[in-house]
Motif scaffolding. Sequence first.
Motif, PDB file in Angstrom:
ATOM      1  N   GLU A 118      56.545  15.318 -20.543  1.00  0.00           N
ATOM      2  CA  GLU A 118      56.934  16.074 -19.069  1.00  0.00           C
ATOM      3  C   GLU A 118      57.522  15.010 -18.739  1.00  0.00           C
ATOM      4  O   GLU A 118      58.704  15.497 -17.331  1.00  0.00           O
ATOM      5  CB  GLU A 118      55.639  15.786 -18.625  1.00  0.00           C
ATOM      6  CG  GLU A 118      55.173  17.378 -19.303  1.00  0.00           C
ATOM      7  CD  GLU A 118      55.646  18.533 -19.689  1.00  0.00           C
ATOM      8  OE1 GLU A 118      57.024  18.498 -19.011  1.00  0.00           O
ATOM      9  OE2 GLU A 118      55.054  19.180 -19.389  1.00  0.00           O
ATOM     10  N   ASN A 119      58.913  13.949 -18.734  1.00  0.00           N
ATOM     11  CA  ASN A 119      59.220  12.917 -18.677  1.00  0.00           C
ATOM     12  C   ASN A 119      59.187  12.402 -17.571  1.00  0.00           C
ATOM     13  O   ASN A 119      60.205  12.405 -16.834  1.00  0.00           O
ATOM     14  CB  ASN A 119      60.858  13.860 -18.730  1.00  0.00           C
ATOM     15  CG  ASN A 119      61.303  13.819 -20.384  1.00  0.00           C
ATOM     16  OD1 ASN A 119      61.661  13.119 -21.490  1.00  0.00           O
ATOM     17  ND2 ASN A 119      62.090  15.096 -20.495  1.00  0.00           N
ATOM     18  N   VAL A 120      58.020  12.681 -17.209  1.00  0.00           N
ATOM     19  CA  VAL A 120      57.357  11.902 -16.010  1.00  0.00           C
ATOM     20  C   VAL A 120      57.442  10.470 -16.132  1.00  0.00           C
ATOM     21  O   VAL A 120      57.017   9.968 -16.687  1.00  0.00           O
ATOM     22  CB  VAL A 120      56.026  12.207 -15.283  1.00  0.00           C
ATOM     23  CG1 VAL A 120      55.901  12.139 -13.676  1.00  0.00           C
ATOM     24  CG2 VAL A 120      55.886  14.288 -15.301  1.00  0.00           C
ATOM     25  N   PRO A 121      58.039   9.756 -14.715  1.00  0.00           N
ATOM     26  CA  PRO A 121      58.072   8.115 -15.514  1.00  0.00           C
ATOM     27  C   PRO A 121      57.036   8.052 -15.357  1.00  0.00           C
ATOM     28  O   PRO A 121      56.120   7.556 -14.330  1.00  0.00           O
ATOM     29  CB  PRO A 121      59.193   8.140 -13.932  1.00  0.00           C
ATOM     30  CG  PRO A 121      60.219   9.040 -13.767  1.00  0.00           C
ATOM     31  CD  PRO A 121      59.074  10.255 -14.046  1.00  0.00           C
ATOM     32  N   PHE A 122      56.615   6.894 -15.988  1.00  0.00           N
ATOM     33  CA  PHE A 122      55.134   6.274 -16.132  1.00  0.00           C
ATOM     34  C   PHE A 122      54.863   6.289 -14.892  1.00  0.00           C
ATOM     35  O   PHE A 122      53.374   6.119 -14.285  1.00  0.00           O
ATOM     36  CB  PHE A 122      55.098   4.870 -17.391  1.00  0.00           C
ATOM     37  CG  PHE A 122      53.999   4.474 -17.198  1.00  0.00           C
ATOM     38  CD1 PHE A 122      52.715   4.789 -17.528  1.00  0.00           C
ATOM     39  CD2 PHE A 122      53.551   3.327 -15.983  1.00  0.00           C
ATOM     40  CE1 PHE A 122      51.625   3.995 -17.884  1.00  0.00           C
ATOM     41  CE2 PHE A 122      52.021   2.913 -16.694  1.00  0.00           C
ATOM     42  CZ  PHE A 122      51.337   3.125 -16.670  1.00  0.00           C
ATOM     43  N   ASP A 123      55.573   5.072 -14.125  1.00  0.00           N
ATOM     44  CA  ASP A 123      55.078   4.265 -12.854  1.00  0.00           C
ATOM     45  C   ASP A 123      54.813   5.326 -11.477  1.00  0.00           C
ATOM     46  O   ASP A 123      53.341   5.329 -10.794  1.00  0.00           O
ATOM     47  CB  ASP A 123      55.841   3.491 -12.200  1.00  0.00           C
ATOM     48  CG  ASP A 123      57.964   4.077 -11.706  1.00  0.00           C
ATOM     49  OD1 ASP A 123      57.741   5.058 -12.509  1.00  0.00           O
ATOM     50  OD2 ASP A 123      57.892   3.031 -12.051  1.00  0.00           O
ATOM     51  N   LYS A 124      55.755   6.661 -12.050  1.00  0.00           N
ATOM     52  CA  LYS A 124      55.122   7.603 -11.227  1.00  0.00           C
ATOM     53  C   LYS A 124      53.686   9.079 -11.088  1.00  0.00           C
ATOM     54  O   LYS A 124      53.368   9.081 -11.051  1.00  0.00           O
ATOM     55  CB  LYS A 124      56.342   8.859 -11.295  1.00  0.00           C
ATOM     56  CG  LYS A 124      57.672   8.531 -10.357  1.00  0.00           C
ATOM     57  CD  LYS A 124      58.690   8.962  -9.863  1.00  0.00           C
ATOM     58  CE  LYS A 124      59.963   8.145  -9.428  1.00  0.00           C
ATOM     59  NZ  LYS A 124      60.865   8.401  -9.091  1.00  0.00           N
ATOM     60  N   GLY A 125      54.107   9.012 -12.359  1.00  0.00           N
ATOM     61  CA  GLY A 125      52.310   9.579 -13.411  1.00  0.00           C
ATOM     62  C   GLY A 125      52.434   8.359 -12.295  1.00  0.00           C
ATOM     63  O   GLY A 125      50.639   9.384 -12.904  1.00  0.00           O
ATOM     64  N   PHE A 126      51.457   7.181 -13.191  1.00  0.00           N
ATOM     65  CA  PHE A 126      50.249   6.480 -13.003  1.00  0.00           C
ATOM     66  C   PHE A 126      49.777   6.867 -11.142  1.00  0.00           C
ATOM     67  O   PHE A 126      48.449   6.962 -10.752  1.00  0.00           O
ATOM     68  CB  PHE A 126      50.436   5.276 -13.413  1.00  0.00           C
ATOM     69  CG  PHE A 126      49.191   4.114 -13.698  1.00  0.00           C
ATOM     70  CD1 PHE A 126      48.378   4.611 -14.144  1.00  0.00           C
ATOM     71  CD2 PHE A 126      49.326   3.549 -12.444  1.00  0.00           C
ATOM     72  CE1 PHE A 126      47.212   3.880 -14.564  1.00  0.00           C
ATOM     73  CE2 PHE A 126      48.143   2.921 -12.612  1.00  0.00           C
ATOM     74  CZ  PHE A 126      47.082   3.640 -13.496  1.00  0.00           C
ATOM     75  N   GLY A 127      51.087   6.914 -10.430  1.00  0.00           N
ATOM     76  CA  GLY A 127      50.639   6.718  -9.288  1.00  0.00           C
ATOM     77  C   GLY A 127      50.045   7.821  -8.246  1.00  0.00           C
ATOM     78  O   GLY A 127      49.140   7.694  -7.669  1.00  0.00           O
ATOM     79  N   THR A 128      50.735   9.512  -9.343  1.00  0.00           N
ATOM     80  CA  THR A 128      49.688   9.946  -8.802  1.00  0.00           C
ATOM     81  C   THR A 128      48.730  10.693  -9.466  1.00  0.00           C
ATOM     82  O   THR A 128      47.058  10.538  -8.768  1.00  0.00           O
ATOM     83  CB  THR A 128      50.481  11.782  -9.504  1.00  0.00           C
ATOM     84  OG1 THR A 128      50.377  11.271 -10.805  1.00  0.00           O
ATOM     85  CG2 THR A 128      51.978  11.589  -9.209  1.00  0.00           C
ATOM     86  N   ILE A 129      47.869   9.487 -10.455  1.00  0.00           N
ATOM     87  CA  ILE A 129      46.908   9.511 -10.437  1.00  0.00           C
ATOM     88  C   ILE A 129      46.521   8.918 -10.397  1.00  0.00           C
ATOM     89  O   ILE A 129      45.296   9.098  -9.788  1.00  0.00           O
ATOM     90  CB  ILE A 129      46.670   9.089 -12.223  1.00  0.00           C
ATOM     91  CG1 ILE A 129      47.269  10.228 -12.969  1.00  0.00           C
ATOM     92  CG2 ILE A 129      45.348   8.848 -12.467  1.00  0.00           C
ATOM     93  CD1 ILE A 129      47.699   9.858 -14.849  1.00  0.00           C
ATOM     94  N   VAL A 130      46.281   7.365  -9.409  1.00  0.00           N
ATOM     95  CA  VAL A 130      45.569   6.801  -8.969  1.00  0.00           C
ATOM     96  C   VAL A 130      45.362   7.664  -7.756  1.00  0.00           C
ATOM     97  O   VAL A 130      44.167   8.003  -7.422  1.00  0.00           O
ATOM     98  CB  VAL A 130      46.607   5.386  -8.135  1.00  0.00           C
ATOM     99  CG1 VAL A 130      45.899   4.893  -6.682  1.00  0.00           C
ATOM    100  CG2 VAL A 130      46.921   4.676  -9.785  1.00  0.00           C
ATOM    101  N   ALA A 131      46.221   8.223  -6.875  1.00  0.00           N
ATOM    102  CA  ALA A 131      45.711   9.814  -5.678  1.00  0.00           C
ATOM    103  C   ALA A 131      45.179  10.776  -5.732  1.00  0.00           C
ATOM    104  O   ALA A 131      43.692  10.746  -4.857  1.00  0.00           O
ATOM    105  CB  ALA A 131      47.716  10.024  -5.487  1.00  0.00           C
TER     106      ALA A 131
END
Length: 319
Positions: free
Chosen positions: A109-122
């Motif tokens: 989905e071309n979601v940057p890893f750090d941002k995608g991981f951040g949403t998972i943390v949220a």
Amino acid sequence: MNNLKSILKVALPLLLGVALVWYSLSQISVSKLVQYFKDADYFWIVLGVCCGILSHTSRAYRWLFMAEPLGYKPKFLNSFMAVYSAYLINLTIPRAGEVARASILTNYENVPFDKGFGTIVAERVADTIMLFLIIGIALILKFEFIYDFFINKFNPTSLLLIITGFLILVSIIYLFITRSASKIASKVRNFVKGLIEGALSIFKMKKKWPFIFHTIFIWVMYVFMFYITTLAVPELSNIALSAVLIGFILASFSIAATNGGIGSFPEAIVIAFLLFNMPEDPSRAFGWIMWSTQTLVIIVLGGLSLIYLPIYNRKKARI
């Protein structure tokens, strides 16, 4: 040294799980456990499985609300398969599923890893709040049992020393990251910045109420899944709600102790149910029935997800 640490992170939970499996099966004969499986009412087991699938489906859909403020519109099916792939990977390498899920979203989905991981943390923050809410309800219903099990088992002095040491360590790391000019510190700062942006997406969502609804729905389905499956074992048919909640709480924590709760899940349920004078053998059998059926679903759907992810996205790329 790093290789040794990596091996230990994988091996120790697995060894603990094997030891707990041995212990659990030493407390009930295999033939007796098999008989419980045969005598179980599979209508309730299947219904419990359906509740589990609904909760995971809702989790996959909920994540779409978090990606939207970041400027991404991922496909629901990719999110669904990422969730089940993450659960499957967690069975082999503890806590690696979240990293794998973020990687899948990056790849497809071309979601940057750090941002995608951040949403998972949220997401985990929201889930933690719900778990604490369930703990609070259990405390209100049966305070004396929770008090005896948790408060009397911990040394307040030791707990205070652990918390103090942890805060000191966090302070040292914080000072290094914020004040050091090294390349490592710079990379960490950029990574943390991406994490924070992803985590704060929960406050930027236009669809806050649907997000809250799905968060509540996920955990209601978790509890229903647990309670409904107890009905499959006749000896547990009259179980109290407080016993269900405490059993659910301990079982939830047990999943973090070993690979997917292997060995620890049934024994956590036994500990919880014995507090309410529930029979030991049916409690242990229920723990194995619950763990086995849910794990089987994760293996099947997670395995299919890992296989179908590249096929599905290759087809989409051709359209």
